[in-house]
Structure formats: C-alpha cells, structure tokens
Design an enzyme around this catalytic site. Structure first.
Site, PDB file in Angstrom:
ATOM      1  N   LYS A 112       0.822  -1.223   0.000  1.00 38.70           N
ATOM      2  CA  LYS A 112       0.000   0.000   0.000  1.00 38.70           C
ATOM      3  C   LYS A 112       0.855   1.271   0.000  1.00 38.70           C
ATOM      4  O   LYS A 112       0.621   2.192  -0.781  1.00 38.70           O
ATOM      5  CB  LYS A 112      -0.926   0.004   1.228  1.00 38.70           C
ATOM      6  CG  LYS A 112      -1.981  -1.075   1.222  1.00 38.70           C
ATOM      7  CD  LYS A 112      -2.900  -0.959   2.425  1.00 38.70           C
ATOM      8  CE  LYS A 112      -2.256  -1.367   3.731  1.00 38.70           C
ATOM      9  NZ  LYS A 112      -1.934  -2.800   3.801  1.00 38.70           N
ATOM     10  N   THR A 113       1.822   1.316   0.901  1.00 36.29           N
ATOM     11  CA  THR A 113       2.611   2.537   1.042  1.00 36.29           C
ATOM     12  C   THR A 113       3.443   2.816  -0.199  1.00 36.29           C
ATOM     13  O   THR A 113       3.484   3.952  -0.700  1.00 36.29           O
ATOM     14  CB  THR A 113       3.509   2.450   2.286  1.00 36.29           C
ATOM     15  OG1 THR A 113       2.685   2.325   3.449  1.00 36.29           O
ATOM     16  CG2 THR A 113       4.374   3.681   2.433  1.00 36.29           C
ATOM     17  N   GLU A 156      -3.816   5.734   1.460  1.00 32.76           N
ATOM     18  CA  GLU A 156      -3.906   4.312   1.765  1.00 32.76           C
ATOM     19  C   GLU A 156      -5.236   4.033   2.462  1.00 32.76           C
ATOM     20  O   GLU A 156      -5.734   4.863   3.232  1.00 32.76           O
ATOM     21  CB  GLU A 156      -2.782   3.896   2.709  1.00 32.76           C
ATOM     22  CG  GLU A 156      -1.407   3.934   2.113  1.00 32.76           C
ATOM     23  CD  GLU A 156      -0.367   3.447   3.102  1.00 32.76           C
ATOM     24  OE1 GLU A 156      -0.652   2.481   3.839  1.00 32.76           O
ATOM     25  OE2 GLU A 156       0.726   4.037   3.137  1.00 32.76           O
TER      26      GLU A 156
END
Length: 473
Positions: A112-113, A156
């Site tokens: 995600k990051t 996110e």
C-alpha cells in the site's frame, strides 16, 4: 488529535494544517514527528492530560482518535466526552477529506505505502498537485502527507481494523489479498469480507484497479465485477489466465541495483519501457497500478503518460521500504545495509527475492536480520517466515516484538529458526544482533534489517559500528 505523532494521525494533521485548520494534539512520547508537526503549525503536548484539550487556548470543535490505539480511559478522551465535544476516528476524517473531490485509495495486504507513494510521485511529475496521506515517509517529498491545490485525494486504505469499509472512493487500487491480521479478524473469510464490502462501495463512475497475478486480488475483483464495479486489470504476461479485463501487461522484467525495468503494453497496443527506481518485480507491478489509477482520474485523453513514467523513474522510494541505510568500507570492499518494513512472509520473500538478484550480480552474500512482529503472527506464519528467510545466505532472527500483544507461552524466535534452511543465528535483543552481524559480514555482502518493530534502529548502528571498528571481524 490524541496520538497525533502516529503515522496515520500525523498525516491527517498535516493535511488539515495545509488547508488552514487549527490543529492541536498530544502523544505519549516526544518524537521527531511531534517536533515536525509543531514546526508546521500544530500545538503539541507530550503526555496525555485533560488540560491538553485547551492547549491551543480554546476547546476544540472536534477530537480525533485512532480507534485502534487509544484506550477508552484516556484522560483527554474522557474530558472531551464529558464536555460534549464530538469524538471522531482518523478514518472518518480521512473519508471526509477524500469526499471533497475525486479520490484514489490504495488497499491490499502488501504494497500500500509503496504504491501510494509511486502514485503521488507520478502524478506530481505529470503536473498534478493532489492531497495525499501515506503510511510512511515519501523520501523525495520529505513528508508523509500534504494538502494539495488540486481536487484529488490519494490515500492508503488500511484494512487492519476494518475501518476502510467506511470510505467512499472513486478509484481503488487492490495490490493483493491474502490472510493477515488474524488476531483481529479471527478467520481468513472475515478478513476477505472487509475487502469485498469496501470494493462494493465503488460507484458506477469509478473503477477497481486490480492485480490479476494475485489469486486473492483476482477473486476480490471477480466478486466486485459481479456487483457492477468496473474492473481495470493488470498483470505480467506470465501470470494466470482469467476472465477479467486486462488493460496493462508487463513483460521482460529486469531487476538490478538501479531499480526495475519492464516492457508495458497498455490497452493492447501502446508499448513502452517502464522504470521504477526501487528493485523488485512487485515494485514495477505496483507502479502499473499507480499509472492506471492516475489515468482513471485524469481521463485517458488528458493523461500525461510520459510525465507519469518520468516520475516513476525518478521515484526516490519510501522510508523503511528497501531503504538504503549506508555503505561500509570493509577490507578493500564494501557492505551495503538496507532496512525494510516487511513483516509478513510474502513481504519478506518479495524483498529478499529482489535483493537476491542484486547480490548475485555483485557476487556477495545476502544477510537477513529479522524481528518477528506480534506473537499471533509469529505463531500462525512461523514456517512461512522460515521459508522466506531461507532466501538469504545468512539469517539472524531476533525475539518477537510484541507491540500491542502479551507474550504467548512457547511462541518465540525458535518457532522460526528451527525451520530456516540457511545458516541461522538467534539474537535475544538488538545489542546481540549488532554483535552477531558485525562479526559475520564480509566485503560484498548486502545486509537487510526486516520487521515492523524497533529493528529499524539497527541498520544505522551496524553502519556506525563497523565504520568505527574499521573491520567487522
């Protein structure tokens, strides 16, 4: 904001400050993040006390908490409720900010990051100025969040506590989906259900950008499509066949010290070379997801493909994701040290797999130093962690970093080390790990510290320790 120094809370604080809100907050401990927020205009306090509510000179209009972290008896939380001040969660504020314009949210068990950060880097290079909130430091921007001028919000969507089901995004990226956070969800089915519920909230005008190489992601996408969600699929040409639309394909993936290159086919016709400045096939897959999501928001005709690709090529990485910590001159050669947040077997395998290609090109050894995160995760995935760590030539495993959990009888580093097939050492703490690593490394080695706990402090100590000693032997 109670717990304002946390990664998610500080990101929201920065966006609010950039948009002109008066923000105050507290955290249990002082930190660089707290000082940075103070310099950005927030009024901050160390320690949790009821009078912190009036730190800015007047009572706040709302109090924001991170649902997963703040205990119900927190004195500021109690005081806010006693005073009738509305209390909302970080995810509720994030959802409110996202609804101000078009929103892209990035979800998945892993990546995600990095994917969110690539999205921001590419959009910025293509001339956009989105607001964004990331779970880590975007190194080229020097921050984890910013309030931008354009009506686009990128963030996110963390599934760990189920809060993502409250968001209403326009475009969603789903990088992958496999069981995790079972201490919270209990079963894999309950974990997957959160994704299914979230993806069903995508409107008819929106889209789901999904990785079709990943079985869990493809299944979630199939279920979303059955509910009327438009799916934009991406994959490698060697990935499994399926019945979902494939908009982007990658071929000829090459990983080296300069990052990852691949040939991208877009819409079945446009073929171009992609380069992302972080090693790993998973990284270039994530970059394709970012490109497709940005194109959905900009519109196919208005999308600046060349500008976005240039942004990906210059992507400076994310803190704690394949992050270089230093290079040590040693006996006529050198040792490179990296740090990564990988704390799930799939993440560890992806990072070490990418690192392996770099190490083999240089002829050295890959040394993995791993700190298990959570007793429950260690118990559930011990053998999978061991298999992933066995990709390294030498392995050091620290004791479990319990974080929010209490110790479990019989759950320790030994659950992992007994299954590791590479030479492995066990370290009781960071000091012991430092001693073991500095005593074993040789010229040409690449060292990775891995985990979600305080192991992130070890890399700089390895670099400083060996530099000071002049030799690791």
């Amino acid at each position: 904001m109670i717990g304002i120094g946390g990664a998610g809370m500080s990101a929201v604080a920065r966006i609010l400050l950039d948009h002109g809100a008066a923000v105050s907050g507290s955290d249990a401990r002082d930190s660089d993040e707290l000082r940075s927020l103070e310099a950005h205009g927030a009024v901050v306090r160390v320690g949790h006390h009821a009078d912190a509510l009036h730190a800015a000179g007047a009572a706040p209009e709302i109090v924001v908490v991170s649902k997963a972290a703040i205990p119900a008896d927190n004195p500021e939380l109690v005081a806010a409720r006693d005073s009738g001040i509305p209390v909302v969660t970080r995810s509720q504020v994030l959802g409110h900010l996202a609804r101000a314009g078009r929103s892209i949210m990035v979800c998945g068990t892993h990546g995600k990051t990095s994917t969110t950060s690539m999205l921001i880097a590419g959009m910025t290079a293509a001339g956009s100025d989105p607001s964004f909130a990331v779970g880590g430091m975007v190194l080229q921007f020097g921050t984890n969040a910013r309030g931008g001028a354009d009506p686009v919000f990128v963030a996110e969507a963390d599934e760990s506590d189920g809060s993502l089901v409250h968001y209403e995004p326009d475009v969603v990226i789903l990088t992958n989906a496999e069981p995790d956070h079972l201490d919270h969800f209990g079963t894999a089915e309950a974990y997957f259900e959160v994704f299914d519920t979230f993806l069903a909230r995508i409107p008819a005008t929106g889209a789901l950008v999904a990785c079709l190489d990943d079985e869990g992601s493809a299944e979630r996408a199939r279920r979303a499509a059955a509910r009327g969600v438009r799916v934009v699929g991406y994959r490698t040409v060697t990935g499994p066949e399926n019945d979902l639309p494939v908009v982007a394909e990658l071929a000829d993936v090459v990983v080296d010290a300069d990052g990852t290159r691949a040939q991208l086919t877009l819409d079945g016709r446009t073929r171009t070379t992609m380069h992302v400045g972080t090693p790993g096939e998973h990284m270039v897959l994530n970059s394709v997801a970012a490109l497709l999501a940005a194109r959905e928001v900009a519109g196919t005709d208005a999308f600046d493909l060349d500008g976005f690709l240039a942004g990906l090529s210059g992507f400076g990485g994310v803190g704690r994701r394949f992050e270089p910590k230093g290079e040590i001159a040693l006996d006529g050669g050198s040792v490179r040290v990296f740090d990564d947040y990988a704390h799930h077997p799939t993440e560890v395998s992806a990072v070490l797999g990418a690192a392996r290609e770099i190490v083999e090109a240089d002829g050295g050894r890959l040394v993995a130093v791993f700190q298990p995160h959570l007793y429950s995760r260690t118990r559930i995935f011990a053998e999978e962690f061991a298999a992933a760590l066995s990709l390294a030539d030498r392995v050091v495993v620290l004791e479990v970093y319990g974080a929010r959990e209490q110790p479990e009888p019989g759950v320790d580093a030994g659950l992992i080390t007994r299954h590791v097939t590479s030479p492995v050492d066990r370290a009781s703490d960071l000091d012991t790990a430092l001693e073991v690593v500095t005593g074993m490394i040789e010229p040409g080695d690449v060292v990775f510290t891995l985990g979600a706990g305080d192991i992130t402090t070890l890399g700089p100590r390895i670099v400083a320790g060996v530099d000071t000693a002049g030799s690791g032997h």
